[in-house]
Each structure stands twice: as C-alpha cells, then as structure tokens.
Motif scaffolding. Structure first.
Motif, PDB file in Angstrom:
ATOM      1  N   ILE A 236      -3.065  48.724  -1.264  1.00 24.69           N
ATOM      2  CA  ILE A 236      -1.783  48.307  -1.855  1.00 24.69           C
ATOM      3  C   ILE A 236      -1.371  49.284  -2.953  1.00 24.69           C
ATOM      4  CG2 ILE A 236      -0.594  46.455  -3.118  1.00 24.69           C
ATOM      5  CD1 ILE A 236      -2.575  44.483  -1.776  1.00 24.69           C
ATOM      6  N   ALA A 237      -2.331  49.702  -3.758  1.00 23.90           N
ATOM      7  CA  ALA A 237      -2.042  50.595  -4.888  1.00 23.90           C
ATOM      8  C   ALA A 237      -1.423  51.911  -4.426  1.00 23.90           C
ATOM      9  CB  ALA A 237      -3.320  50.859  -5.684  1.00 23.90           C
ATOM     10  N   GLN A 238      -1.735  52.333  -3.207  1.00 27.11           N
ATOM     11  CA  GLN A 238      -1.160  53.588  -2.690  1.00 27.11           C
ATOM     12  C   GLN A 238       0.357  53.498  -2.524  1.00 27.11           C
ATOM     13  OE1 GLN A 238      -3.255  55.407   0.723  1.00 27.11           O
ATOM     14  NE2 GLN A 238      -5.031  54.157   0.172  1.00 27.11           N
ATOM     15  N   GLU A 239       0.899  52.292  -2.483  1.00 25.10           N
ATOM     16  CA  GLU A 239       2.341  52.102  -2.287  1.00 25.10           C
ATOM     17  C   GLU A 239       3.122  52.039  -3.598  1.00 25.10           C
ATOM     18  OE1 GLU A 239       3.751  52.244   0.892  1.00 25.10           O
ATOM     19  OE2 GLU A 239       1.680  53.006   0.982  1.00 25.10           O
ATOM     20  N   ILE A 240       2.403  52.066  -4.716  1.00 24.87           N
ATOM     21  CA  ILE A 240       3.073  52.029  -6.020  1.00 24.87           C
ATOM     22  C   ILE A 240       3.870  53.312  -6.216  1.00 24.87           C
ATOM     23  CG2 ILE A 240       2.700  52.026  -8.528  1.00 24.87           C
ATOM     24  CD1 ILE A 240       0.201  50.268  -7.945  1.00 24.87           C
ATOM     25  N   GLY A 241       5.115  53.142  -6.586  1.00 22.05           N
ATOM     26  CA  GLY A 241       5.971  54.317  -6.788  1.00 22.05           C
ATOM     27  C   GLY A 241       6.615  54.820  -5.508  1.00 22.05           C
ATOM     28  N   GLY A 242       6.278  54.207  -4.368  1.00 27.45           N
ATOM     29  CA  GLY A 242       6.864  54.607  -3.088  1.00 27.45           C
ATOM     30  C   GLY A 242       8.164  53.878  -2.818  1.00 27.45           C
ATOM     31  N   ASN A 243       8.656  54.012  -1.601  1.00 27.63           N
ATOM     32  CA  ASN A 243       9.931  53.378  -1.238  1.00 27.63           C
ATOM     33  C   ASN A 243       9.860  51.862  -1.287  1.00 27.63           C
ATOM     34  OD1 ASN A 243      11.129  55.862  -0.796  1.00 27.63           O
ATOM     35  ND2 ASN A 243      10.526  55.920   1.372  1.00 27.63           N
ATOM     36  N   ASP A 244       8.704  51.310  -0.911  1.00 28.35           N
ATOM     37  CA  ASP A 244       8.584  49.851  -0.845  1.00 28.35           C
ATOM     38  C   ASP A 244       8.233  49.235  -2.198  1.00 28.35           C
ATOM     39  OD1 ASP A 244       9.185  49.666   1.885  1.00 28.35           O
ATOM     40  OD2 ASP A 244       7.130  50.197   2.414  1.00 28.35           O
ATOM     41  N   GLY A 245       7.341  49.893  -2.921  1.00 28.51           N
ATOM     42  CA  GLY A 245       6.943  49.381  -4.228  1.00 28.51           C
ATOM     43  C   GLY A 245       6.008  48.189  -4.138  1.00 28.51           C
ATOM     44  N   VAL A 246       5.475  47.799  -5.299  1.00 28.53           N
ATOM     45  CA  VAL A 246       4.537  46.685  -5.398  1.00 28.53           C
ATOM     46  C   VAL A 246       4.990  45.767  -6.528  1.00 28.53           C
ATOM     47  CG1 VAL A 246       2.140  45.999  -5.803  1.00 28.53           C
ATOM     48  CG2 VAL A 246       2.626  48.113  -4.552  1.00 28.53           C
ATOM     49  N   TYR A 247       4.987  44.470  -6.256  1.00 29.31           N
ATOM     50  CA  TYR A 247       5.432  43.476  -7.231  1.00 29.31           C
ATOM     51  C   TYR A 247       4.366  42.393  -7.377  1.00 29.31           C
ATOM     52  CZ  TYR A 247       9.906  45.669  -6.181  1.00 29.31           C
ATOM     53  OH  TYR A 247      10.914  46.589  -5.995  1.00 29.31           O
ATOM     54  N   GLY A 248       4.321  41.803  -8.559  1.00 27.11           N
ATOM     55  CA  GLY A 248       3.465  40.647  -8.789  1.00 27.11           C
ATOM     56  C   GLY A 248       4.328  39.440  -9.103  1.00 27.11           C
ATOM     57  N   LEU A 249       3.990  38.294  -8.546  1.00 27.37           N
ATOM     58  CA  LEU A 249       4.736  37.065  -8.816  1.00 27.37           C
ATOM     59  C   LEU A 249       3.848  36.098  -9.584  1.00 27.37           C
ATOM     60  CD1 LEU A 249       7.424  35.462  -8.250  1.00 27.37           C
ATOM     61  CD2 LEU A 249       6.107  34.309  -6.465  1.00 27.37           C
ATOM     62  N   ARG A 250       4.284  35.763 -10.801  1.00 30.16           N
ATOM     63  CA  ARG A 250       3.615  34.691 -11.543  1.00 30.16           C
ATOM     64  C   ARG A 250       4.064  33.369 -10.905  1.00 30.16           C
ATOM     65  NH1 ARG A 250       5.105  37.851 -16.285  1.00 30.16           N
ATOM     66  NH2 ARG A 250       3.263  38.482 -17.468  1.00 30.16           N
ATOM     67  N   PHE A 251       3.242  32.839 -10.045  1.00 30.51           N
ATOM     68  CA  PHE A 251       3.613  31.642  -9.291  1.00 30.51           C
ATOM     69  C   PHE A 251       3.522  30.407 -10.184  1.00 30.51           C
ATOM     70  CE2 PHE A 251      -0.894  32.343  -8.878  1.00 30.51           C
ATOM     71  CZ  PHE A 251      -1.447  31.093  -9.063  1.00 30.51           C
ATOM     72  N   GLY A 252       4.273  29.404  -9.810  1.00 32.30           N
ATOM     73  CA  GLY A 252       4.171  28.106 -10.481  1.00 32.30           C
ATOM     74  C   GLY A 252       3.138  27.258  -9.783  1.00 32.30           C
ATOM     75  N   GLY A 253       2.194  26.711 -10.523  1.00 34.53           N
ATOM     76  CA  GLY A 253       1.156  25.886  -9.920  1.00 34.53           C
ATOM     77  C   GLY A 253      -0.195  26.160 -10.542  1.00 34.53           C
ATOM     78  N   GLN A 254      -1.195  25.405 -10.119  1.00 35.48           N
ATOM     79  CA  GLN A 254      -2.557  25.559 -10.636  1.00 35.48           C
ATOM     80  C   GLN A 254      -3.473  26.018  -9.517  1.00 35.48           C
ATOM     81  OE1 GLN A 254      -4.204  22.050 -12.464  1.00 35.48           O
ATOM     82  NE2 GLN A 254      -6.037  23.109 -13.185  1.00 35.48           N
ATOM     83  N   ARG A 255      -4.190  27.104  -9.771  1.00 33.97           N
ATOM     84  CA  ARG A 255      -5.096  27.654  -8.769  1.00 33.97           C
ATOM     85  C   ARG A 255      -6.525  27.194  -9.042  1.00 33.97           C
ATOM     86  NH1 ARG A 255      -9.276  31.974  -9.800  1.00 33.97           N
ATOM     87  NH2 ARG A 255      -9.755  32.862  -7.763  1.00 33.97           N
ATOM     88  N   PHE A 256      -7.213  26.821  -7.975  1.00 35.54           N
ATOM     89  CA  PHE A 256      -8.617  26.426  -8.063  1.00 35.54           C
ATOM     90  C   PHE A 256      -9.445  27.404  -7.232  1.00 35.54           C
ATOM     91  CE2 PHE A 256      -6.160  22.585  -8.700  1.00 35.54           C
ATOM     92  CZ  PHE A 256      -6.768  22.017  -9.811  1.00 35.54           C
ATOM     93  N   ASP A 257     -10.496  27.935  -7.826  1.00 33.35           N
ATOM     94  CA  ASP A 257     -11.389  28.846  -7.115  1.00 33.35           C
ATOM     95  C   ASP A 257     -12.432  28.017  -6.376  1.00 33.35           C
ATOM     96  OD1 ASP A 257     -13.101  30.748  -6.166  1.00 33.35           O
ATOM     97  OD2 ASP A 257     -13.857  31.380  -8.125  1.00 33.35           O
ATOM     98  N   CYS A 258     -12.117  27.674  -5.134  1.00 32.60           N
ATOM     99  CA  CYS A 258     -13.026  26.841  -4.349  1.00 32.60           C
ATOM    100  C   CYS A 258     -14.118  27.657  -3.671  1.00 32.60           C
ATOM    101  CB  CYS A 258     -12.233  26.018  -3.330  1.00 32.60           C
ATOM    102  SG  CYS A 258     -11.260  24.717  -4.120  1.00 32.60           S
ATOM    103  N   GLY A 259     -14.212  28.937  -4.024  1.00 29.32           N
ATOM    104  CA  GLY A 259     -15.355  29.739  -3.600  1.00 29.32           C
ATOM    105  C   GLY A 259     -16.538  29.552  -4.533  1.00 29.32           C
ATOM    106  N   SER A 260     -16.315  28.840  -5.647  1.00 33.80           N
ATOM    107  CA  SER A 260     -17.406  28.529  -6.575  1.00 33.80           C
ATOM    108  C   SER A 260     -17.614  27.021  -6.593  1.00 33.80           C
ATOM    109  CB  SER A 260     -17.064  29.026  -7.988  1.00 33.80           C
ATOM    110  OG  SER A 260     -16.084  28.199  -8.588  1.00 33.80           O
TER     111      SER A 260
END
Length: 297
Positions: A236-260
């Motif tokens: 994903i990092a290879q696309e930073i600064g390219g035509n498509d770009g990379v964005y982060g979304l601060r989502f609304g909600g609570q995340r649970f790490d169910c891998g632990s």
C-alpha cells in the motif's frame, strides 16, 4: 464514475495458536462471540457495504469454516417441523448461495500481503476490500460501509484507522499523516510495527481496507518486510504520492481485537450488554462480582 467495491477478501489461514487447545479442532474464525461466529460479524458487515463476492484465503484444517456457510437441510427440516420460524430465519441468513463464496488455499504462512496476493485471479482488475475477522467493530453504521462511502468521494486506497496509546504503536502499522481533515486523513507514509519511540503518529491501521488492483501488482514483487513476512502495508505504501493515493478513515465505532483472549472476552461482554435478551442478567452478574471484589479488598 468509480467502480463499485463488490468483492472482499477474508484472510483466514492462521492457526489461531493463541486460542489453543480450542483451535486444535475448531477454526478460530468460527469461535462464537455470544451466539454468532466471528466470521459472521465480518460477513454481515461486508453485506451491509454492498459486497456480493466473498473470497476466503484458507489453509489445511479449515473444513468446518467451509461447512458453516453451507446449507443444513436436515436442521432446517427439523426447525420447520417444530415451527421454530425465528430460528429458521437466523439459520437461513448464514447460508451463502452457490457462486457467492470462493475458497483459495494459502499453502505457506508468508504474511498478510501474501494471503491477499493468493486471491489475485479472483479479484481481477477491480477495487476490492480486505477484512480481518479478528477485528470486530461495534458501530451504528458498519465500518466497511463508512469506508465505501468515503471511497466513493476519494477513490484510491483506503485503510481504517484508529488512535492508539503511544506505547502500543509498535504493535500496529502506523500512518504518517500528510493532511488531517478530521475523519479522513491523507497519508504520506506507513510504518509497519515501528520501534518504540519512532512512530510518526498514534494513528494505527486496523483490519479493514479498500484497495486498487495495483496493490496486487505491487505484491507480485514478493519482497519480505517486518518479521520476514510479505507485508500488505508495504504494498500500500508504494502507492503514496501516486495517482491513486492512500487515505486513512477514522471510523466511528469501537474495535475489539478478538485475536487476543482479553479482547475476545471484552467483546463478549460488550455485545452481551447490547442484547435486550441478555443485558439485564449479564449486568446483574457483573455488579455482583464487582461487589464481591470490593468486599474482598
């Protein structure tokens, strides 16, 4: 007009060793959170976001996961005979139609990037989502739906992001932010599991992605990254600064790490308290054990 996101990859090839001995015979993804398997939460979230094709990247020993999505004619017949209509509808909602779901084997555990790459022929030249069932998100509007709506405005590549304590940053992929527009951030860099004290921010990537087909081409290079694995973050990092770009979304909600184990237990309590049929008994029990703890002090 942008291509709609209608395909999602679910990497579920992990052995789930943190949950042994349970995962000796039961794939972690079908361990139940209250009364639904972890993977069902991810499927429901994907459907709400408009996903119509579900691609599971599996490994040996995941047969029970495949069976879970199949029809159960005998069970359906018994429920119909007993006139248990509500249970019958719940059961039917877990079925997947022929052609709606596909399974691909990841023969070697080479990392998340490799797992996504394994599904490249089924994705083709379309944008696609990646969902990690270990990350269960309680939200009024499902997380992936929030991302799809933002993607329709931005295009490019998008990751779900949340703020984490500085001393936890080394456990995540961390975003280096170019421009912060509140819920949406433009990314100028990504660091996978940075060493303590070197993280560019406390904005961490969690297990939801919307990606362009170029990511699969980047993964073709198969370069190993952090931990000797092929990291999706690097592609994903290879696309930073390219035509498509990379964005982060601060989502609304609570995340649970169910891998632990701790995250799984926290999610069980939170989802139990959200259920009208369970919350009163559960809340009463929690109050009782807290009172006993205080009395013991």
């Amino acid at each position: 007009m942008r291509n709609k996101v209608t395909k999602a990859i679910f990497p579920v090839a992990g052995l789930g060793t943190r949950f042994l001995p349970a995962t000796k015979s039961v794939p972690k993804e079908i361990m139940t959170l209250v009364d639904r398997p972890l993977v069902q939460y991810a499927i429901d979230e994907a459907r709400a976001a408009g996903i119509r094709e579900f691609i599971f990247v599996t490994s040996r020993g995941k047969g029970a996961l495949e069976d879970y999505f199949d029809h159960a004619p005998q069970l359906e017949q018994e429920l119909r005979k007993a006139e248990k209509t509500e249970l019958l509808e719940i059961l039917k909602s877990t079925n997947m139609d022929s052609g709606e779901i596909a399974y691909i084997r990841q023969h070697k555990a080479l990392g998340l990037g490799h797992a996504v790459w394994c599904a490249r022929r089924l994705v083709g030249n379309e944008p696609f989502a990646v969902m990690l069932p270990d990350d269960v998100i309680a939200a009024e509007k499902p997380c992936l739906q929030q991302m799809v709506e933002a993607y329709e405005e931005t295009g490019g590549n998008m990751v779900a992001a949340m703020e984490v304590p500085a001393d936890m940053a080394e456990k995540y992929g961390i975003l280096d932010v170019q421009e912060d527009n509140g819920n949406l951030v433009e990314v100028k860099g990504m660091v996978e599991k940075p060493k303590k004290g070197t993280a560019p921010s406390n904005l961490a990537v969690i297990g939801r992605y919307i990606l362009t087909p170029q990511i699969l081409k980047n993964l073709n290079k198969m370069k190993s990254g952090a931990g000797g694995e092929i990291q999706l973050t690097d592609a994903i990092a290879q696309e930073i600064g390219g035509n498509d770009g990379v964005y982060g979304l601060r989502f609304g909600g609570q995340r649970f790490d169910c891998g632990s184990k701790a995250g799984f237990l926290q999610a069980t309590v939170a989802f139990g308290l959200a259920r009208d049929d369970l919350k009163d008994d559960l809340r009463r029990y929690i109050h009782e054990i807290v009172a006993l703890d205080k009395a013991a002090e």
